[in-house]
Scaffold this motif. Structure first.
Motif, mmCIF file in Angstrom:
data_model
loop_
_atom_site.group_PDB
_atom_site.id
_atom_site.type_symbol
_atom_site.label_atom_id
_atom_site.label_comp_id
_atom_site.label_asym_id
_atom_site.label_seq_id
_atom_site.Cartn_x
_atom_site.Cartn_y
_atom_site.Cartn_z
ATOM 1 N N GLN A 51 0.691 -1.353 -0.086
ATOM 2 C CA GLN A 51 0.014 0.047 -0.005
ATOM 3 C C GLN A 51 0.928 1.271 -0.044
ATOM 4 O O GLN A 51 0.602 2.301 -0.502
ATOM 5 C CB GLN A 51 -0.873 -0.160 1.107
ATOM 6 C CG GLN A 51 -1.965 -1.247 1.056
ATOM 7 C CD GLN A 51 -2.781 -1.345 2.271
ATOM 8 O OE1 GLN A 51 -2.385 -1.080 3.422
ATOM 9 N NE2 GLN A 51 -4.041 -1.840 2.260
ATOM 10 N N SER A 98 -10.383 4.058 7.454
ATOM 11 C CA SER A 98 -10.121 3.114 6.638
ATOM 12 C C SER A 98 -9.295 3.649 5.334
ATOM 13 O O SER A 98 -9.620 4.767 4.963
ATOM 14 C CB SER A 98 -11.160 2.164 6.128
ATOM 15 O OG SER A 98 -11.969 2.659 5.191
ATOM 16 N N ASN A 100 -10.094 2.828 2.425
ATOM 17 C CA ASN A 100 -10.877 3.337 1.428
ATOM 18 C C ASN A 100 -11.525 4.319 1.468
ATOM 19 O O ASN A 100 -11.945 5.311 0.588
ATOM 20 C CB ASN A 100 -11.922 1.959 1.254
ATOM 21 C CG ASN A 100 -11.304 0.772 0.749
ATOM 22 O OD1 ASN A 100 -10.782 0.004 1.635
ATOM 23 N ND2 ASN A 100 -11.467 0.482 -0.654
ATOM 24 N N GLU A 101 -11.937 4.737 2.718
ATOM 25 C CA GLU A 101 -12.315 6.070 3.369
ATOM 26 C C GLU A 101 -11.497 7.308 2.902
ATOM 27 O O GLU A 101 -11.838 8.415 2.473
ATOM 28 C CB GLU A 101 -12.931 5.835 4.798
ATOM 29 C CG GLU A 101 -14.142 5.269 4.934
ATOM 30 C CD GLU A 101 -14.500 4.813 6.353
ATOM 31 O OE1 GLU A 101 -15.656 4.678 6.957
ATOM 32 O OE2 GLU A 101 -13.327 5.060 7.164
ATOM 33 N N ALA A 103 -9.158 7.281 0.796
ATOM 34 C CA ALA A 103 -9.419 7.231 -0.673
ATOM 35 C C ALA A 103 -10.398 8.192 -1.237
ATOM 36 O O ALA A 103 -10.426 9.117 -2.264
ATOM 37 C CB ALA A 103 -9.166 5.936 -1.421
ATOM 38 N N GLY A 104 -11.639 7.954 -0.708
ATOM 39 C CA GLY A 104 -12.767 8.764 -1.013
ATOM 40 C C GLY A 104 -12.442 10.205 -0.665
ATOM 41 O O GLY A 104 -12.847 11.076 -1.256
ATOM 42 N N LEU A 212 -7.542 0.783 -5.471
ATOM 43 C CA LEU A 212 -8.549 0.861 -4.330
ATOM 44 C C LEU A 212 -9.895 1.350 -5.086
ATOM 45 O O LEU A 212 -9.891 2.117 -6.091
ATOM 46 C CB LEU A 212 -8.167 1.987 -3.383
ATOM 47 C CG LEU A 212 -6.979 1.619 -2.332
ATOM 48 C CD1 LEU A 212 -6.500 2.569 -1.696
ATOM 49 C CD2 LEU A 212 -7.338 0.337 -1.598
ATOM 50 N N ILE A 213 -11.079 0.924 -4.392
ATOM 51 C CA ILE A 213 -12.434 1.551 -4.676
ATOM 52 C C ILE A 213 -12.664 2.622 -3.542
ATOM 53 O O ILE A 213 -12.841 2.166 -2.544
ATOM 54 C CB ILE A 213 -13.261 0.608 -4.967
ATOM 55 C CG1 ILE A 213 -13.092 -0.622 -5.835
ATOM 56 C CG2 ILE A 213 -14.822 1.160 -5.301
ATOM 57 C CD1 ILE A 213 -12.773 0.088 -7.154
ATOM 58 N N PRO A 214 -12.678 3.900 -3.857
ATOM 59 C CA PRO A 214 -12.885 4.906 -2.617
ATOM 60 C C PRO A 214 -14.457 4.747 -2.321
ATOM 61 O O PRO A 214 -15.355 4.269 -2.790
ATOM 62 C CB PRO A 214 -13.002 6.291 -3.584
ATOM 63 C CG PRO A 214 -11.946 5.977 -4.626
ATOM 64 C CD PRO A 214 -12.363 4.595 -5.171
ATOM 65 N N SER A 215 -14.269 4.937 -0.801
ATOM 66 C CA SER A 215 -15.971 5.013 -0.155
ATOM 67 C C SER A 215 -15.901 6.357 0.538
ATOM 68 O O SER A 215 -14.678 6.781 0.900
ATOM 69 C CB SER A 215 -15.935 3.730 0.814
ATOM 70 O OG SER A 215 -14.934 4.011 1.976
ATOM 71 N N SER A 268 -6.492 8.848 -6.235
ATOM 72 C CA SER A 268 -7.093 8.397 -5.296
ATOM 73 C C SER A 268 -7.273 6.968 -5.554
ATOM 74 O O SER A 268 -7.597 6.141 -4.291
ATOM 75 C CB SER A 268 -8.445 9.185 -4.875
ATOM 76 O OG SER A 268 -9.257 8.607 -5.952
ATOM 77 N N GLY A 271 -4.779 4.765 -3.847
ATOM 78 C CA GLY A 271 -4.187 5.403 -2.365
ATOM 79 C C GLY A 271 -3.322 6.397 -2.392
ATOM 80 O O GLY A 271 -2.637 6.658 -1.097
#
Length: 421
Positions: A51, A98, A100-101, A103-104, A212-215, A268, A271
């Protein structure tokens, strides 16, 4: 596309020892200390090695591409990288959310910057802020590179002192090679002879970047997105714009903002916290160290961009080697490379009788290094300088003056379709 093609066509004739050395020094600066900030922040945030390398890949690879694109299209030394204070900001937030959060939050920050660019908001704001105040901010924000020359001598007297002495003697006696290049090479030899390379306990292996898939988390957006967007605009882009103005370029402010927004959205997904215009690297590539021909200094950014993108692609392998240089030496060389930018900015800030108090406050706020709401001093230097001038130098503002110096330095108004053609 024709502009980029022409930039590529003319690139070889501007590729010389000066542009290569300036671009290389800028890359070494960007790939050493700042990379360690990301590595340290990732470790504190509990990220894995994969990561961490993905984060490095995103900001260096796409940051390098942004610089190459802008340099070739506009033939200006506009370097791309990422926000160094932004890395500090997000590192402190990593334990709370997290990946993912986070990254969002990066993605939302990119959207904010993109909207401000598309609406030309940043161009209008920068066009309105008086030039002396911008120059005062530049000196205040970047004076740490100048003082870093002296503090580095205290930390590493023999190496840093030799770097400064060689630089001065090169300016005085050697005309064949750029002084900064001579200083750097001789200093590296001294580091090797005295066995002062600082290898870190970092794994060296090729790592494929992770997608990554952003959330989206409202707390993360409030804590990270808003201050990060302001850092990209008010710290990095504003510094780069001021540096270019000090060197008599006409930076495409709105396009720089748009690409910084797109860069933040793209990174994003890997990461990475953002890819945007780089203040310090632009300063090095736009300085006199990149050659006397200002029209050819964009070649230094192309060199820097290629090295940056290569560093991103091979981050897992090259990080231990690039970060082995003593930080004191890197600080010394970076400070020496920015001397002309600092001198030119000081002259512009205080050569006129207008906005001197505002410029002074911008300078001291930038020097202070203050941070409010996780937003660093360059942003507050501009805000504070303008407020002071509005209060006590309000008669200096003349928004309709055709002879205003800013009108000679800011980008030309033209449709976005033509800007990206």
């Amino acid at each position: 596309m024709n502009k980029i093609t022409n930039g590529l066509k003319d690139f070889p004739k501007h590729l010389n020892i000066s542009t290569i050395s300036a671009g290389t020094i800028a890359a070494i600066f960007g790939c050493t200390g700042p990379a360690l900030i990301i590595i340290g922040g990732a470790a504190d945030g509990g990220l894995t090695h994969e990561q961490t390398i993905s984060w490095l890949f995103a900001v260096y690879f796409f940051g390098g591409l942004i610089g190459i694109y802008l340099a070739l299209k506009y033939r200006q030394p506009i370097a791309g990288a990422y926000s160094i204070p932004g890395a500090v900001l997000v590192a402190s937030a990593l334990p709370q959310f997290s990946l993912n959060e986070i990254a969002g939050a990066y993605f939302v920050a990119g959207v904010i910057v993109l909207i401000l660019g598309i609406t030309r908001t940043i161009g209008k704001i920068m066009d309105w802020i008086p030039v002396p105040i911008v120059m005062g901010m530049i000196v205040g924000a970047m004076i740490r590179f100048g003082t870093g020359i002296i503090t580095s001598i205290e930390q590493l007297p023999f190496i840093a002192g030799a770097a400064v002495l060689i630089y001065l003697l090169s300016v005085r006696f050697i005309k064949i090679l750029p002084p900064i290049l001579t200083s750097f090479f001789v200093s590296v030899i001294l580091v090797a002879v005295t066995n002062q390379f600082q290898f870190q306990n970092t794994e060296s292996s090729f790592v494929i970047p992770q997608i990554l898939i952003p959330s989206f988390n409202l707390d993360a957006i409030i804590s990270v997105s808003l201050p990060l967007a302001l850092l990209v605009i008010g710290a990095e882009n504003a510094q780069a714009t001021g540096v270019l103005m000090a060197q008599s370029y006409k930076p495409p402010v709105n396009v720089m903002t748009i690409l910084s927004g797109i860069g933040g959205m793209v990174t994003s997904f890997f990461g990475g916290h953002n890819a945007n215009i780089a203040g310090p690297m632009t300063a090095i590539c736009a300085s006199d160290e990149a050659g006397e021909n200002k029209d050819g200094r964009y070649a230094a950014v192309v060199v820097n961009g290629i090295l940056f993108s290569s560093f991103g692609l091979l981050a897992g392998i090259v990080v231990p080697f690039v970060t082995a240089l003593p930080s004191a030496l890197v600080s010394t060389v970076a400070g020496l490379a920015m001397i002309s930018v600092l001198v030119n900015s000081l002259q512009t800030a205080f050569s006129d009788t207008k906005f001197q108090i505002g410029a002074f406050f911008a300078l001291v706020i930038g020097m202070s290094g203050v941070s409010f709401f996780n937003i660093s001093s360059p942003f507050w230097a501009l805000v504070g300088g303008v407020i002071v001038s509005l209060i006590i130098e309000h008669n200096h503002f003349n928004f309709k003056s055709k002879n205003d110096k800013r009108s000679q330095l800011s980008e030309k108004t033209e449709p976005f379709a033509s800007e990206f053609s």
